[in-house]
Motif scaffolding. Sequence first.
Motif, short mmCIF file in Angstrom:
data_model
loop_
_atom_site.label_atom_id
_atom_site.label_comp_id
_atom_site.label_asym_id
_atom_site.label_seq_id
_atom_site.Cartn_x
_atom_site.Cartn_y
_atom_site.Cartn_z
N VAL A 24 0.87 -1.18 0.00
CA VAL A 24 0.00 0.00 0.00
C VAL A 24 0.90 1.23 0.00
O VAL A 24 1.72 1.42 0.90
CB VAL A 24 -0.94 0.01 1.22
N LEU B 70 -6.17 2.33 3.29
CA LEU B 70 -6.84 2.02 2.04
C LEU B 70 -7.90 0.99 2.34
O LEU B 70 -7.66 0.04 3.10
CB LEU B 70 -5.81 1.45 1.05
N GLU B 71 -9.09 1.19 1.81
CA GLU B 71 -10.17 0.20 1.95
C GLU B 71 -10.41 -0.43 0.59
O GLU B 71 -10.66 0.27 -0.38
CB GLU B 71 -11.45 0.87 2.46
N ILE B 72 -10.32 -1.76 0.55
CA ILE B 72 -10.52 -2.49 -0.70
C ILE B 72 -11.76 -3.35 -0.57
O ILE B 72 -11.89 -4.13 0.38
CB ILE B 72 -9.30 -3.37 -1.03
N TYR C 276 -8.05 -7.75 0.70
CA TYR C 276 -9.14 -6.78 0.73
C TYR C 276 -9.32 -6.34 2.18
O TYR C 276 -8.71 -6.87 3.09
CB TYR C 276 -10.43 -7.35 0.14
N ILE D 158 -0.24 -5.85 -0.12
CA ILE D 158 -1.58 -5.86 -0.68
C ILE D 158 -1.78 -7.03 -1.64
O ILE D 158 -2.87 -7.57 -1.76
CB ILE D 158 -1.90 -4.51 -1.37
N LYS E 11 -11.10 0.43 -4.67
CA LYS E 11 -10.19 0.94 -3.64
C LYS E 11 -10.57 2.36 -3.25
O LYS E 11 -10.81 3.21 -4.12
CB LYS E 11 -8.76 0.92 -4.16
N GLU F 1 -9.25 5.54 -0.77
CA GLU F 1 -8.21 6.11 0.09
C GLU F 1 -8.87 6.94 1.17
O GLU F 1 -9.75 7.76 0.89
CB GLU F 1 -7.26 6.98 -0.72
N TRP G 277 -12.56 7.50 -3.78
CA TRP G 277 -12.35 6.27 -4.54
C TRP G 277 -11.17 6.47 -5.48
O TRP G 277 -11.01 7.52 -6.07
CB TRP G 277 -13.60 5.89 -5.34
#
Length: 146
Positions: free
Chosen positions: A36, A46-48, A81, A90, A122, A124, A132
Amino acid sequence: MQVRVQEEPFDMGGELAGFAHGRRDAGAVVTFSGLVRDDTGDLSHLEIEHYPGMTTTAIEGIASEAIRRWSLSDALVIHRYGRLAPGAPIMMVATAAPHRADAFAAAEFLMDYLKSRAPFWKKEVTSAGEAWVEAKAEDEDALDRW
């Protein structure tokens, strides 16, 4: 071939050791691990997100294509994720082939696919808010060589 889409961290060294252990069908193993990245110095995390069945099926399809196109002995793709901190692993790609050129080409092919076509979303999160991550032209352009 092994494809894993998972929330939990993985050990890059352990994964490589397991992938290469006892291998007699290849003269080359190539790996790539993505971390990341914090381009601004302000990334909290970061959200995946992904659709589980769809994501795994899509990556399995492209890994099977890589095995056929480059006569790979084996391939491994791991992609995480969930909530990931800057610097966290990641993803990881490993390819095994009789010769290095095929192992390198297949690994690059898989990485380019994961970066631009794999069904992940993804977001941020920074002190300024959430956004996004949009597709980048250079990632799309990288697919043209395949």
